[in-house]
Design a protein around this motif. Structure first.
Motif, PDB file in Angstrom:
ATOM      1  N   ARG A 337       0.823  -1.194   0.000  1.00 60.83           N
ATOM      2  CA  ARG A 337       0.000   0.000   0.000  1.00 60.83           C
ATOM      3  C   ARG A 337       0.874   1.267   0.000  1.00 60.83           C
ATOM      4  NH1 ARG A 337      -4.627  -1.387  -2.108  1.00 60.83           N
ATOM      5  NH2 ARG A 337      -5.314  -3.414  -1.254  1.00 60.83           N
ATOM      6  N   PRO A 338       1.258   1.713  -1.216  1.00 57.65           N
ATOM      7  CA  PRO A 338       2.010   2.970  -1.307  1.00 57.65           C
ATOM      8  C   PRO A 338       1.101   4.158  -1.018  1.00 57.65           C
ATOM      9  CG  PRO A 338       1.496   2.168  -3.496  1.00 57.65           C
ATOM     10  CD  PRO A 338       1.021   1.102  -2.532  1.00 57.65           C
ATOM     11  N   PHE A 339       1.674   5.250  -0.553  1.00 55.16           N
ATOM     12  CA  PHE A 339       0.886   6.430  -0.221  1.00 55.16           C
ATOM     13  C   PHE A 339       1.731   7.709  -0.237  1.00 55.16           C
ATOM     14  CE2 PHE A 339      -3.070   7.771   2.186  1.00 55.16           C
ATOM     15  CZ  PHE A 339      -2.763   9.126   2.253  1.00 55.16           C
ATOM     16  N   GLY A 340       2.851   7.746   0.518  1.00 46.76           N
ATOM     17  CA  GLY A 340       3.570   8.990   0.789  1.00 46.76           C
ATOM     18  C   GLY A 340       4.589   9.359  -0.261  1.00 46.76           C
ATOM     19  N   LEU A 341       4.887  10.666  -0.332  1.00 45.93           N
ATOM     20  CA  LEU A 341       5.877  11.190  -1.260  1.00 45.93           C
ATOM     21  C   LEU A 341       6.815  12.153  -0.538  1.00 45.93           C
ATOM     22  CD1 LEU A 341       3.750  12.099  -4.424  1.00 45.93           C
ATOM     23  CD2 LEU A 341       5.301  10.160  -4.157  1.00 45.93           C
ATOM     24  N   GLY A 342       8.027  12.256  -1.069  1.00 44.13           N
ATOM     25  CA  GLY A 342       8.986  13.264  -0.630  1.00 44.13           C
ATOM     26  C   GLY A 342       9.908  13.595  -1.787  1.00 44.13           C
ATOM     27  N   LEU A 343      10.187  14.859  -2.012  1.00 43.16           N
ATOM     28  CA  LEU A 343      11.102  15.289  -3.067  1.00 43.16           C
ATOM     29  C   LEU A 343      12.366  15.823  -2.417  1.00 43.16           C
ATOM     30  CD1 LEU A 343       8.648  17.161  -5.483  1.00 43.16           C
ATOM     31  CD2 LEU A 343       9.180  14.726  -5.348  1.00 43.16           C
ATOM     32  N   HIS A 344      13.512  15.324  -2.889  1.00 37.89           N
ATOM     33  CA  HIS A 344      14.768  15.707  -2.249  1.00 37.89           C
ATOM     34  C   HIS A 344      15.908  15.601  -3.242  1.00 37.89           C
ATOM     35  CE1 HIS A 344      17.621  16.376   0.951  1.00 37.89           C
ATOM     36  NE2 HIS A 344      18.194  15.214   0.777  1.00 37.89           N
ATOM     37  N   GLU A 345      16.556  16.745  -3.476  1.00 39.94           N
ATOM     38  CA  GLU A 345      17.755  16.811  -4.306  1.00 39.94           C
ATOM     39  C   GLU A 345      17.568  16.123  -5.655  1.00 39.94           C
ATOM     40  OE1 GLU A 345      21.004  15.473  -1.878  1.00 39.94           O
ATOM     41  OE2 GLU A 345      20.994  17.306  -0.680  1.00 39.94           O
ATOM     42  N   GLY A 346      16.460  16.452  -6.292  1.00 40.76           N
ATOM     43  CA  GLY A 346      16.211  15.974  -7.639  1.00 40.76           C
ATOM     44  C   GLY A 346      15.618  14.588  -7.746  1.00 40.76           C
ATOM     45  N   LYS A 347      15.362  13.925  -6.628  1.00 40.72           N
ATOM     46  CA  LYS A 347      14.784  12.583  -6.650  1.00 40.72           C
ATOM     47  C   LYS A 347      13.406  12.595  -5.984  1.00 40.72           C
ATOM     48  CE  LYS A 347      18.388  10.428  -8.475  1.00 40.72           C
ATOM     49  NZ  LYS A 347      19.244  11.605  -8.721  1.00 40.72           N
ATOM     50  N   VAL A 348      12.581  11.625  -6.370  1.00 37.36           N
ATOM     51  CA  VAL A 348      11.257  11.455  -5.774  1.00 37.36           C
ATOM     52  C   VAL A 348      11.305  10.213  -4.895  1.00 37.36           C
ATOM     53  CG1 VAL A 348       8.788  11.145  -6.206  1.00 37.36           C
ATOM     54  CG2 VAL A 348      10.188  12.477  -7.810  1.00 37.36           C
ATOM     55  N   ILE A 437       6.885  12.272   3.559  1.00 41.64           N
ATOM     56  CA  ILE A 437       8.337  12.145   3.705  1.00 41.64           C
ATOM     57  C   ILE A 437       8.968  13.520   3.554  1.00 41.64           C
ATOM     58  CG2 ILE A 437      10.446  11.110   2.781  1.00 41.64           C
ATOM     59  CD1 ILE A 437       8.664   8.880   1.604  1.00 41.64           C
ATOM     60  N   SER A 438       9.808  13.884   4.494  1.00 41.51           N
ATOM     61  CA  SER A 438      10.635  15.090   4.402  1.00 41.51           C
ATOM     62  C   SER A 438      12.067  14.709   4.751  1.00 41.51           C
ATOM     63  CB  SER A 438      10.134  16.181   5.353  1.00 41.51           C
ATOM     64  OG  SER A 438       8.866  16.660   4.968  1.00 41.51           O
ATOM     65  N   PHE A 439      12.983  15.644   4.531  1.00 34.41           N
ATOM     66  CA  PHE A 439      14.390  15.385   4.819  1.00 34.41           C
ATOM     67  C   PHE A 439      14.972  16.520   5.635  1.00 34.41           C
ATOM     68  CE2 PHE A 439      13.680  12.511   1.362  1.00 34.41           C
ATOM     69  CZ  PHE A 439      14.524  11.438   1.622  1.00 34.41           C
ATOM     70  N   GLU A 440      15.669  16.143   6.696  1.00 32.84           N
ATOM     71  CA  GLU A 440      16.429  17.102   7.485  1.00 32.84           C
ATOM     72  C   GLU A 440      17.667  17.535   6.694  1.00 32.84           C
ATOM     73  OE1 GLU A 440      16.950  18.963   9.961  1.00 32.84           O
ATOM     74  OE2 GLU A 440      15.259  18.669  11.313  1.00 32.84           O
ATOM     75  N   ILE A 441      18.272  18.655   7.108  1.00 31.78           N
ATOM     76  CA  ILE A 441      19.445  19.173   6.419  1.00 31.78           C
ATOM     77  C   ILE A 441      20.618  18.203   6.505  1.00 31.78           C
ATOM     78  CG2 ILE A 441      21.135  21.057   6.398  1.00 31.78           C
ATOM     79  CD1 ILE A 441      18.408  21.705   5.227  1.00 31.78           C
TER      80      ILE A 441
END
Length: 895
Positions: A337-348, A437-441
């Protein structure tokens, strides 16, 4: 040559600084150390904000001296490296180069022009020049950044409230808010005080939505339909994506994603009970927009594909492409069951769970994140695959079914939990959905989990069937941190993946000693009871703020939903004052969608350094001086001057709207070509800072960060063109080198003071560059005396034709000398006291400021040959004490 004459000449050469050759500067162990710190910048202010900008490990740093010798180091975990010249380098002055570890993704951070390197909290360019002579130590900080990390302070947050359509007779009206926005720092009760927020869209315009995405280029907000029991779809139905203009508050159907599932709501049949099983399985999941504003991505929960749309258009008739999201090997295909997304440094990054619905076994639940490459259109691998059977905080009320862990998905209402009967109407039975999905520094992943059960069970609902008794669901989502583990895979905090794994808060029931979590502040409680996991699954990240917001149940001491904030460093929360209450529909059963921050596009900075290229090689060498007080102008593509800078004591200049603030943001968008010119006539006139100087050779070598970019191209002034292709793609390579073409060449001709008939003569022609600049080429001409014979030289740059010696060579650095040696024979009839004069002349490729030392002559005097029997004393006295004695040889002894 006599010993006395030789000694005198040597003394003369030493006095004038002439040496036969200049060797590289000797190593000087008395030089100090350079400590270089490399950090990840986020806020474009030219300063190191220690709480927000962590050090970058593994970055290569090179220290180079004037001779081109270098030492290299790699930054440690805190982003620092100490480089010591020691006995390897010398000269006292050095160039520091910090290599970009990920070109195309990272760019130079914003630097500050400053007169010295005293304050290490002021950011330097990635190429810096340091003076370590006399044991001086220097500490500098430089940075890289990803432009997508940029956000303005107190930016606008956007979220979605979900409205109840049950009971049918008291459904929320179409006029009630769905999309709403507010400044990052907003706290309080927006239900009681609607003025705290700005409503963007209502229930009639969007219906129930979860995924929210913002286009930072066009400032448009997108939202995606969501399947939730007792909450109607909007006008676009199950596959709808809506576009909302925050400025005009207008909302339209942007597109309809195909194949979203066909189950319809029936609010009049058992409080929409039959719709419950499709939650998380139909309609749409998370939605995100790329940082450049070009692509919109959304997860179709029904066909389990990633859809891609053109986000630059007002509407989209169809998708650009769609991609199957691969089953990572769940217990059964239907469990993926996919659901979430996050974009980071040119990748999904696409996240989902193995639901374990087919087995009912907690050990089969997993959280999985896969990576999609937009350039190739392919999924390239898995970066997280974690079990979800670790202990969590639950609801500490009296009911035995308090949900202290994740539970496999079901389509029914559990009557027992962990072997205990659920005796009351209130139940917390969290079913995991990886929703955001998010990304810390520092690269850690922040993962939002929602509770599916809360969306299919509802709040304070009566018995609707024999298997579905009266139920009040309590939300049990979570916000988690995933840190890098072995093989660069992410490991959830609940599985011990992060160093800062806190235990839970002290509420009724005590501490949670077996629970590991990075964010212990995601709870709401009192001494009488508490909710230890309150996330609704949406997470927003702003790198310039010290707190991270997430959608939550009971964000303040009031039943309902809204937004809560946590400390980014230790995961704690100020329980009573760090929340915003937004929605009282659905009570504690989750009434919020996604959360996004509406960041501006990253600003730009271009520029860097103007210097004196004394060795004429077009490269910034450590010992070369800056040009101070020169004017630099910035022009747009139409030729309009949009900025002016003056080089500081270190030759630096920058154009930007955030640090130097010498360009207006509206005049400085990316994607345009800008021209940097050094075109102030006064700088080149008599008394100007560039009086007598000319542009050096541009684009020398393969390192744009240390060469000169100034090209004349037929124009009277040097110029450099810069075209930033994307937001925040800073360019610190617009450097300008200047040369003062004068080189004072001198020549000294030496030869024997005396020679006899037919005697061997040796001449030395010494060419020296006395500065102030490098000599690119020199030529010596020497008309040899006519009566010399057998003249010859072994110097590769010389030739003798028609009695004239001609030599060419170069380059010659300042202080360097070159010696040409010529040998010949004196005339056979060289008469006593006859004087033979030999003169040499040197010329150069550059103007010579001192032509008086371009010629040099030497006299050689003839001496007689005296027969010993005559007696040489008187003859010798007559010619000053010098004579040649020819010894006659016979078959016997010498006479």
């Amino acid at each position: 040559m006599s010993l006395a004459l030789s000694a005198a000449l040597s003394a003369s050469l030493a006095a004038t600084g002439v040496v036969s050759a200049v060797s590289p500067a000797a190593a000087d162990s008395g030089d100090g150390d350079a400590t270089i710190r490399v950090v990840r910048e986020v806020n474009a202010n030219g300063k190191w904000d220690q709480a927000l900008e962590p050090g970058m490990a593994g970055v290569t740093v090179v220290l180079t001296d004037d001779a081109g010798r270098s030492v290299t180091g790699i930054t440690q975990a805190d982003g620092t490296v100490k480089l010591t010249p020691g006995n390897s380098l010398g000269g006292g002055k050095y160039r520091v180069e910090v290599k970009n570890p990920d070109e195309g993704v990272l760019f130079p951070g914003f630097a500050s022009a400053r007169p010295n390197l005293i304050d290490p909290t002021v950011l330097s360019s990635n190429v810096e020049f340091v003076d370590l002579s006399g044991g001086k130590n220097v500490e500098i900080t430089t940075s890289f950044w990803s432009p997508e990390d940029y956000c303005q302070k107190n930016a606008t947050l956007v979220t979605a409230c979900q409205n109840a359509s049950i009971p049918p007779g008291s459904a929320s009206p179409d006029s009630k808010r769905t999309l709403t926005s507010f400044p990052f720092g907003t706290r309080g009760d927006a239900v009681a005080d609607p003025g705290l927020v700005s409503d963007l869209a209502n229930n009639g315009q969007t219906g129930t939505v979860w995924g929210v995405g913002v286009n930072r280029v066009t400032k448009q907000v997108f939202s995606a339909a969501y399947a939730k029991r007792g909450a109607k779809y909007g006008p676009g139905e199950a596959g709808a994506i809506y576009r909302t203009d925050p400025a005009t508050k207008q909302t339209v159907v942007f597109t309809k994603v195909p194949n979203p599932g066909g189950t319809q709501h029936n609010m009049n049949a058992g409080m929409d009970q039959a719709f419950g099983p499709v939650v998380g399985k139909e309609s749409l999941g998370d939605l995100d927009v790329s940082a450049d504003g070009k692509d919109l991505y959304v997860v179709n929960l029904h066909d389990r594909r990633l859809y891609r749309y053109d986000a630059t258009q007002p509407t989209a008739a169809t998708q650009k492409a769609s991609y199957p999201i691969k089953d990572p090997g769940c217990a059964a295909p239907g469990d993926w069951r996919p659901f979430g997304l996050g974009l980071h440094e040119g990748k999904v990054y696409v996240g989902g769970v193995c639901s374990a619905q087919s087995t009912g076994n907690k050990a089969d639940m997993r959280a999985v994140v896969q990576v999609f490459d937009p350039v190739t259109g392919q999924f390239t691998g898995t970066v997280m695959d974690q079990p979800l059977n670790f202990p969590r905080g639950g609801w500490t009320g009296a009911n035995a079914c308090g949900g202290p862990s994740w539970y496999p998905w079901t389509d029914t209402r559990p009557l027992t939990q962990d072997g205990k009967a659920c005796t009351g109407d209130v139940i917390q039975n969290p079913e995991p959905e990886l929703t955001d999905i998010s990304f810390e520094i520092n690269g850690d992943m922040v993962v939002g989990f929602a509770d599916r059960f809360a969306d299919r069970a509802g709040w304070n609902l009566p018995e609707t069937s024999g298997t579905w008794p009266a139920t009040t669901a309590v939300n049990g989502g979570d916000i988690n941190r995933a840190c890098r583990g072995g093989n660069h895979m992410f490991v959830l905090d609940g599985n011990g993946g992060c160093k800062n794994n806190n235990t839970g808060p002290a509420v009724s029931g005590g501490e949670k000693p077996d629970v590991k979590e990075f964010y212990p502040g995601d709870y709401m409680g009192t001494e009488e009871g508490g909710h230890q996991e309150i996330s609704s699954g949406g997470v927003a990240f702003s790198a310039v703020e010290d707190r991270i917001p997430f959608t939550a149940m009971d964000p303040i001491q009031k039943t309902g939903s809204g937004v809560r904030w946590l400390d980014r460093n230790d995961g704690t929360s100020a329980i009573n004052g760090d929340g915003l209450f937004l929605n009282n529909d659905f009570g504690k059963a989750r009434g919020m969608g996604d959360l996004e921050v509406l960041c501006d596009e990253a600003p730009l900075q271009i520029g860097n350094r103007v210097w004196k290229d004394t060795d004429l090689d077009g490269v910034q060498d450590p010992g070369e001086e800056p040009v101070v007080g020169a004017t630099v102008n910035l022009y747009d593509a139409a030729g309009k001057k949009i900025g002016t800078a003056v080089t500081n004591e270190r030759g630096e200049y920058y154009f930007d709207s955030t640090v130097t603030k010498n360009v207006k943001p509206e005049d400085f968008p990316y994607g345009k070509t800008y021209t940097v010119k050094m075109d102030n006539p006064a700088d080149y006139q008599t008394g100007g800072v560039l009086d007598g100087w000319k542009p050096t050779r541009p684009n020398q070598g393969n390192n744009d960060q240390i060469d000169s970019s100034g090209e004349t191209s037929g124009n009277p002034y040097p110029a450099a063109q810069v075209t930033p292709k994307g937001a925040g793609q800073n360019d610190h390579g617009a450097d300008f080198g200047f040369v003062n073409p004068q080189a004072d060449l001198s020549v000294i001709k030496t030869g024997p003071a005396w020679a006899g008939p037919g005697g061997e003569i040796e001449y030395n022609v010494i060419i020296t560059n006395n500065g102030p600049n490098r000599s690119t080429r020199w030529t010596v001409t020497d008309p040899l005396p006519e009566r010399l014979t057998d003249a010859r030289t072994s110097d590769a740059g010389c030739g003798i034709a028609a009695g004239i010696l001609t030599c060419s060579g170069g380059p010659l650095d300042v202080g360097e000398s070159h010696t040409v040696k010529v040998t010949a024979k004196a005339p056979a009839d060289f008469q006593p006291m006859e004087i033979m004069t030999n003169c040499a002349k040197v010329t150069g490729a550059e103007p010579d400021p001192n032509p008086d030392n371009n010629d040099s002559c030497v006299d050689t005097v003839g001496v007689p040959v005296i027969d010993p029997v005559v007696g040489g004393t008187a003859a010798a006295a007559a010619i000053g004490g010098f004579l040649l004695i020819r010894r006659r040889r016979t078959s016997g002894a010498a006479m």
